[in-house]
Write a protein that holds these residues in place. Sequence first.
Motif, PDB file in Angstrom:
ATOM      1  N   ALA A 114      34.445  51.278  92.765  1.00 26.63           N
ATOM      2  CA  ALA A 114      34.243  49.885  92.363  1.00 26.63           C
ATOM      3  C   ALA A 114      34.399  49.761  90.861  1.00 26.63           C
ATOM      4  O   ALA A 114      33.647  50.383  90.108  1.00 26.63           O
ATOM      5  CB  ALA A 114      32.857  49.402  92.792  1.00 26.63           C
ATOM      6  N   PHE A 115      35.372  48.973  90.409  1.00 29.84           N
ATOM      7  CA  PHE A 115      35.578  48.795  88.978  1.00 29.84           C
ATOM      8  C   PHE A 115      36.414  47.551  88.714  1.00 29.84           C
ATOM      9  O   PHE A 115      37.071  47.017  89.615  1.00 29.84           O
ATOM     10  CB  PHE A 115      36.244  50.019  88.340  1.00 29.84           C
ATOM     11  CG  PHE A 115      37.473  50.524  89.067  1.00 29.84           C
ATOM     12  CD1 PHE A 115      38.735  50.009  88.795  1.00 29.84           C
ATOM     13  CD2 PHE A 115      37.365  51.541  90.014  1.00 29.84           C
ATOM     14  CE1 PHE A 115      39.864  50.480  89.453  1.00 29.84           C
ATOM     15  CE2 PHE A 115      38.492  52.021  90.682  1.00 29.84           C
ATOM     16  CZ  PHE A 115      39.739  51.490  90.402  1.00 29.84           C
ATOM     17  N   ARG A 116      36.380  47.074  87.464  1.00 32.99           N
ATOM     18  CA  ARG A 116      37.185  45.936  87.035  1.00 32.99           C
ATOM     19  C   ARG A 116      38.630  46.398  86.858  1.00 32.99           C
ATOM     20  O   ARG A 116      38.905  47.367  86.159  1.00 32.99           O
ATOM     21  CB  ARG A 116      36.627  45.380  85.727  1.00 32.99           C
ATOM     22  CG  ARG A 116      37.389  44.238  85.060  1.00 32.99           C
ATOM     23  CD  ARG A 116      37.455  42.959  85.866  1.00 32.99           C
ATOM     24  NE  ARG A 116      36.191  42.476  86.359  1.00 32.99           N
ATOM     25  CZ  ARG A 116      35.373  41.660  85.684  1.00 32.99           C
ATOM     26  NH1 ARG A 116      35.682  41.262  84.457  1.00 32.99           N
ATOM     27  NH2 ARG A 116      34.242  41.231  86.229  1.00 32.99           N
ATOM     28  N   ASP A 125      38.105  42.577  90.545  1.00 31.50           N
ATOM     29  CA  ASP A 125      37.295  43.774  90.764  1.00 31.50           C
ATOM     30  C   ASP A 125      37.739  44.443  92.056  1.00 31.50           C
ATOM     31  O   ASP A 125      38.050  43.765  93.046  1.00 31.50           O
ATOM     32  CB  ASP A 125      35.811  43.421  90.860  1.00 31.50           C
ATOM     33  CG  ASP A 125      35.195  43.067  89.522  1.00 31.50           C
ATOM     34  OD1 ASP A 125      35.777  43.451  88.492  1.00 31.50           O
ATOM     35  OD2 ASP A 125      34.149  42.398  89.499  1.00 31.50           O
ATOM     36  N   LYS A 126      37.744  45.756  92.048  1.00 34.62           N
ATOM     37  CA  LYS A 126      38.035  46.540  93.254  1.00 34.62           C
ATOM     38  C   LYS A 126      36.736  47.038  93.837  1.00 34.62           C
ATOM     39  O   LYS A 126      35.943  47.680  93.156  1.00 34.62           O
ATOM     40  CB  LYS A 126      38.936  47.727  92.917  1.00 34.62           C
ATOM     41  CG  LYS A 126      39.228  48.663  94.089  1.00 34.62           C
ATOM     42  CD  LYS A 126      40.006  49.883  93.648  1.00 34.62           C
ATOM     43  CE  LYS A 126      40.299  50.820  94.809  1.00 34.62           C
ATOM     44  NZ  LYS A 126      39.071  51.403  95.401  1.00 34.62           N
ATOM     45  N   PHE A 127      36.492  46.738  95.097  1.00 36.46           N
ATOM     46  CA  PHE A 127      35.329  47.229  95.821  1.00 36.46           C
ATOM     47  C   PHE A 127      35.826  47.945  97.070  1.00 36.46           C
ATOM     48  O   PHE A 127      36.100  47.302  98.096  1.00 36.46           O
ATOM     49  CB  PHE A 127      34.392  46.085  96.209  1.00 36.46           C
ATOM     50  CG  PHE A 127      33.801  45.361  95.031  1.00 36.46           C
ATOM     51  CD1 PHE A 127      32.959  46.023  94.153  1.00 36.46           C
ATOM     52  CD2 PHE A 127      34.079  44.021  94.799  1.00 36.46           C
ATOM     53  CE1 PHE A 127      32.398  45.359  93.063  1.00 36.46           C
ATOM     54  CE2 PHE A 127      33.524  43.351  93.720  1.00 36.46           C
ATOM     55  CZ  PHE A 127      32.680  44.026  92.844  1.00 36.46           C
ATOM     56  N   ILE A 164      30.078  50.289  98.577  1.00 33.32           N
ATOM     57  CA  ILE A 164      30.745  51.064  97.530  1.00 33.32           C
ATOM     58  C   ILE A 164      29.868  52.246  97.143  1.00 33.32           C
ATOM     59  O   ILE A 164      28.692  52.304  97.512  1.00 33.32           O
ATOM     60  CB  ILE A 164      31.023  50.204  96.288  1.00 33.32           C
ATOM     61  CG1 ILE A 164      29.689  49.704  95.695  1.00 33.32           C
ATOM     62  CG2 ILE A 164      31.961  49.045  96.614  1.00 33.32           C
ATOM     63  CD1 ILE A 164      29.794  49.137  94.304  1.00 33.32           C
ATOM     64  N   THR A 165      30.448  53.168  96.392  1.00 32.26           N
ATOM     65  CA  THR A 165      29.692  54.305  95.860  1.00 32.26           C
ATOM     66  C   THR A 165      29.936  54.389  94.362  1.00 32.26           C
ATOM     67  O   THR A 165      31.086  54.364  93.910  1.00 32.26           O
ATOM     68  CB  THR A 165      30.122  55.626  96.523  1.00 32.26           C
ATOM     69  OG1 THR A 165      29.938  55.531  97.936  1.00 32.26           O
ATOM     70  CG2 THR A 165      29.292  56.786  95.989  1.00 32.26           C
ATOM     71  N   GLU A 166      28.855  54.474  93.594  1.00 33.41           N
ATOM     72  CA  GLU A 166      28.927  54.550  92.135  1.00 33.41           C
ATOM     73  C   GLU A 166      28.082  55.724  91.668  1.00 33.41           C
ATOM     74  O   GLU A 166      26.861  55.734  91.858  1.00 33.41           O
ATOM     75  CB  GLU A 166      28.403  53.243  91.527  1.00 33.41           C
ATOM     76  CG  GLU A 166      28.318  53.240  90.022  1.00 33.41           C
ATOM     77  CD  GLU A 166      27.644  51.990  89.484  1.00 33.41           C
ATOM     78  OE1 GLU A 166      28.311  50.941  89.444  1.00 33.41           O
ATOM     79  OE2 GLU A 166      26.440  52.056  89.127  1.00 33.41           O
ATOM     80  N   ASN A 167      28.737  56.713  91.082  1.00 32.54           N
ATOM     81  CA  ASN A 167      28.031  57.899  90.600  1.00 32.54           C
ATOM     82  C   ASN A 167      27.109  58.481  91.666  1.00 32.54           C
ATOM     83  O   ASN A 167      25.968  58.870  91.399  1.00 32.54           O
ATOM     84  CB  ASN A 167      27.228  57.562  89.336  1.00 32.54           C
ATOM     85  CG  ASN A 167      28.131  57.192  88.172  1.00 32.54           C
ATOM     86  OD1 ASN A 167      29.148  57.834  87.935  1.00 32.54           O
ATOM     87  ND2 ASN A 167      27.764  56.149  87.439  1.00 32.54           N
ATOM     88  N   GLY A 168      27.620  58.533  92.891  1.00 31.76           N
ATOM     89  CA  GLY A 168      26.873  59.124  93.993  1.00 31.76           C
ATOM     90  C   GLY A 168      25.841  58.212  94.630  1.00 31.76           C
ATOM     91  O   GLY A 168      25.152  58.623  95.570  1.00 31.76           O
ATOM     92  N   ILE A 169      25.725  56.984  94.162  1.00 33.26           N
ATOM     93  CA  ILE A 169      24.756  56.025  94.693  1.00 33.26           C
ATOM     94  C   ILE A 169      25.503  54.932  95.443  1.00 33.26           C
ATOM     95  O   ILE A 169      26.514  54.411  94.961  1.00 33.26           O
ATOM     96  CB  ILE A 169      23.911  55.421  93.557  1.00 33.26           C
ATOM     97  CG1 ILE A 169      23.218  56.542  92.777  1.00 33.26           C
ATOM     98  CG2 ILE A 169      22.881  54.437  94.116  1.00 33.26           C
ATOM     99  CD1 ILE A 169      22.593  56.094  91.482  1.00 33.26           C
ATOM    100  N   ARG A 170      25.019  54.607  96.638  1.00 40.67           N
ATOM    101  CA  ARG A 170      25.710  53.623  97.478  1.00 40.67           C
ATOM    102  C   ARG A 170      25.091  52.227  97.318  1.00 40.67           C
ATOM    103  O   ARG A 170      23.881  52.094  97.166  1.00 40.67           O
ATOM    104  CB  ARG A 170      25.659  54.067  98.940  1.00 40.67           C
ATOM    105  CG  ARG A 170      26.481  55.327  99.208  1.00 40.67           C
ATOM    106  CD  ARG A 170      26.379  55.760 100.647  1.00 40.67           C
ATOM    107  NE  ARG A 170      25.024  56.234 100.965  1.00 40.67           N
ATOM    108  CZ  ARG A 170      24.618  56.520 102.210  1.00 40.67           C
ATOM    109  NH1 ARG A 170      25.431  56.346 103.231  1.00 40.67           N
ATOM    110  NH2 ARG A 170      23.390  56.955 102.411  1.00 40.67           N
TER     111      ARG A 170
END
Length: 411
Positions: free
Chosen positions: A116-118, A133-135, A203-209
């Motif tokens: 997930a990012f701009r 944004d991409k999710f 989504i997953t961000e730095n290992g966190i959903r």
Amino acid sequence: MPPSRRPSFRPRSAPPGSESWQTPWVQIKYFTFHPNVFPNMIADASEDAKKGDVVAVYDREGNLFGHAFFNKDAKVPLRIFQHSSEPLPADHFENAIRQAVSLRLDSLRLPEQTDAFRVINSDGDGIPGLMVDKFGDVLAVEISTLAAQQRLDEWVPLLHSLLGTREVVYHFDASAARAEMLSPHFVTEELEGKSAKVDATRITENGIRFHVNFESGHKTGFFCDQRDNRAQLANWVKGARVLDVCCYTGGFAVSAKKQGAAEVTAVDLDENAIAVAKKNANLNQERVSFVHADAFSWMRQMQKNGDTWDAVVLDPPKLVFSRENFEEGKAKYHDLNKLAISLVKRGGLFLTCSCSGLMPVEMFEEIVVGVAHRSGRKLQILDRRGAGADHPIMSNCPESRYLKTLWARVW
């Protein structure tokens, strides 16, 4: 805007030499390197310049100055995306999109951290009015100019091919529609017909959903801009008792608990946001105490109770919407920060944020430091940050640096 104040351009006799100009064209009265050109700065426009057109921009001497999106009825009728005397290549926007995607994938290597990012940051990537944004495999697209809306059928398939995404959801808020002199009802119907029937994704961000809710979420559904700040906070609060005020869907709260915070309390007035935040905590098998309450009244009660935390995060929604409500928004930042600082233990961490683009970073810091000093506290400033590098800012549009964060220990 009332009809009597609506910007308008009355065609005049063509400027001398304009018969050799590229058409459609707009001539400006004064030099400006800023991308946004207001009505009083425009001298004339060719009769064939239509709403949403790409126009050649000429200076007062008749020299080619650049190229822009044009909408004669809009609050900002001219949005310059190229300052150059060179002709505009036919593949200009395709190249801009490819460069934007390459920055995120090849230079920043964001897929190694998150899905997930701009992807496109409006003027920051040279495409006024387009934020993407991409999710996961969904693109969340926010449009704020008619010109960007008119080109979605060309740009979105290219983005899908470069990113491997499959679905798209659109957002065009009412204030942007009014600024472009468009009917919000018309815009909503137009975009709903193009949007995929996707209510939410994960989504997953730095290992966190995280859950991302497109139906009830603000803007594009999740604030990717705070990704680096969430990671930094989580590293700094291991074993700590943490308070997250205006927690939205629990990004800071869940990240802190997942990375080892001893106890996390999170507060927000938005009932839908709290519901998603609880899902996010459950998704990561973490226990967070969520409170559905008004931040002002809840913090006042905690102040009366004498309760304090090792770390306090204050990340309110946008409070300054326009120059007309600037003083009102400024006062809210003052009151929120005064209350939040009182809840930080001596020597504890305070992270305070502003996402109001019209609020200068210097003024924001003055407010925070001022309320601390008037409360008999000092701030040991540790860091100043903003959005991640996937939210680039062009040097000629500094006010697009909307997100400001101040990190401090409170004494």
